[in-house]
Scaffold this motif. Structure first.
Motif, short mmCIF file in Angstrom:
data_model
loop_
_atom_site.label_atom_id
_atom_site.label_comp_id
_atom_site.label_asym_id
_atom_site.label_seq_id
_atom_site.Cartn_x
_atom_site.Cartn_y
_atom_site.Cartn_z
N ARG A 147 -5.28 -0.44 0.26
CA ARG A 147 -5.68 -0.29 1.65
C ARG A 147 -4.76 -1.11 2.55
O ARG A 147 -4.29 -2.16 2.13
CB ARG A 147 -7.14 -0.74 1.86
CG ARG A 147 -8.18 0.15 1.18
CD ARG A 147 -8.18 1.56 1.81
NE ARG A 147 -9.19 2.44 1.21
CZ ARG A 147 -8.98 3.23 0.18
NH1 ARG A 147 -7.78 3.26 -0.40
NH2 ARG A 147 -9.93 4.01 -0.29
N THR A 151 0.84 -1.19 0.00
CA THR A 151 0.00 0.00 0.00
C THR A 151 0.88 1.24 0.00
O THR A 151 2.11 1.15 0.09
CB THR A 151 -0.95 0.00 1.21
OG1 THR A 151 -1.89 1.07 1.06
CG2 THR A 151 -0.21 0.17 2.53
N LYS A 171 -6.92 3.51 -4.07
CA LYS A 171 -7.19 2.09 -4.32
C LYS A 171 -6.65 1.16 -3.23
O LYS A 171 -7.38 0.35 -2.67
CB LYS A 171 -6.63 1.68 -5.69
CG LYS A 171 -7.34 2.36 -6.85
CD LYS A 171 -6.79 1.88 -8.18
CE LYS A 171 -7.52 2.58 -9.35
NZ LYS A 171 -7.00 2.13 -10.66
N CYS A 211 -4.55 8.00 -1.63
CA CYS A 211 -4.30 6.61 -2.01
C CYS A 211 -5.66 5.97 -2.27
O CYS A 211 -6.23 5.30 -1.41
CB CYS A 211 -3.55 5.89 -0.88
SG CYS A 211 -3.10 4.18 -1.23
#
Length: 329
Positions: free
Chosen positions: A153, A115, A151, A149
């Motif tokens: 996680r 991420t 998309k 951010c």
């Protein structure tokens, strides 16, 4: 129901670090906006009363991991535990304090979880879709950039101590969840044997009501002696800019700004500081900013409440004497 907002509660010597409590305040505001639960995850050898303390500052849940091997920070072990907890409970956001430990832990966790991570964040918000807006100084401090951010996680950010206000304690209830993880000493590749922290010089910058900031213009022996006398007269803490650190007049832990500490004193007196954004992001929340600089075109005069154009060696003796006279009356 959106995933939870998590704050990593950094614990040292049996107490939660102030930056983690500050993040609870910021996390609470974000969680309320996206209608999510706010939680903390704490790794230590003895949770004791700490879980209830975290709840009193505003979290709804505390995920606890308790083991003798967690008394001191262990990079590989802490990363492994937090990543497993994130994969199990799927938080939407994970906030970590930008301490020496946090800046080691956060990128490891982000890389493992594949991420994004924003570092040195100075502000947090969410957009209309519930995506975390991470505000960081960009382009040498000349602008404030908003990083998202959308998309991957969890959305992750490290926030420096002092950037967010510390919430007040309240009498509230919450849920304490013991995270079941297997901890084995043979999986630790490198051990932390001891943590030695240098004691701060005088009162910590973050707690001082008056802060004197030293810029490059104050970096001469005679001038700096006057600055120290002014600070002593006012009972102020001394901080300053990167040039003041580089010139050896203040220590690294006294640096204020984008790469240093954020302060919120009642009065900040900037002496010989030009007012570059890298410095000003660390003092902009001061109630009153007083600046002294011999350059009338210095950027700091556009951002201060009171500005004095003059040489520090001429101005400081007058200020010191006036303050001494006021204290006699």
């Amino acid at each position: 129901m959106p995933g939870e907002v998590w704050v990593y509660a950094e614990c040292r010597s049996g107490r939660v670090m102030d930056v983690s409590i500050e993040l609870i305040g910021g996390g609470r505001r974000i969680a309320d906006k996206i209608k999510a639960k706010l939680a903390s995850i704490i790794l230590t050898d003895n949770v004791g009363y700490l879980a209830n303390e975290l709840i009193s500052y505003g979290v709804d849940k505390v995920y606890t991991v308790e083991h003798p091997l967690l008394k001191l920070y262990q990079s590989d072990l802490y990363t492994d535990i937090i990543c497993k907890a994130v994969l199990k409970y799927s938080p939407e956001i994970l906030l970590i304090g930008a301490t020496s430990i946090g800046m080691d832990l956060a990128p490891r966790v982000a890389a493992r979880l594949k991420t994004g991570l924003s570092a040195h964040v100075v502000g947090l918000d969410v957009d209309e879709y519930g995506v975390l807006k991470q505000i960081v100084p960009g382009f040498g401090g000349g602008v404030m950039a908003v990083v998202t951010c959308p998309k991957a996680r969890p959305q992750m950010a490290t926030v420096r101590p002092g950037v967010l206000p510390k919430p007040e304690k309240t009498n509230r209830r919450g849920e304490i969840i013991a995270v079941d993880v297997k901890i084995s000493e043979d999986k630790i590749k490198a051990k932390t044997l001891k943590i030695i922290e240098e004691k701060p010089l005088g009162k910590p910058l973050e707690e001082a009501e008056i802060v004197v900031g030293v810029g490059l213009g104050g970096c001469k022996p005679d001038t700096f002696n006057l600055i120290k006398e002014l600070a002593e007269t006012l009972g102020a803490a001394i901080g300053g800019t990167r040039p003041a650190v580089d010139e050896g007049y203040i220590k690294e832990d006294q640096m204020i700004g984008q790469s240093g500490k954020t302060v919120r004193p009642k009065i900040h007196i900037a002496l010989g500081a030009s007012g570059a954004m890298q410095y000003m992001v660390g003092v902009m929340d001061s109630k009153t900013i007083i600046a002294v600089n011999k350059d009338p075109n210095a950027p700091i005069f556009k951002m201060c409440d009171i500005g004095i154009v003059g040489d520090l060696n001429d101005v400081l003796p007058i200020l010191i004497e006036e303050i001494k006279q006021l204290r006699k009356t």
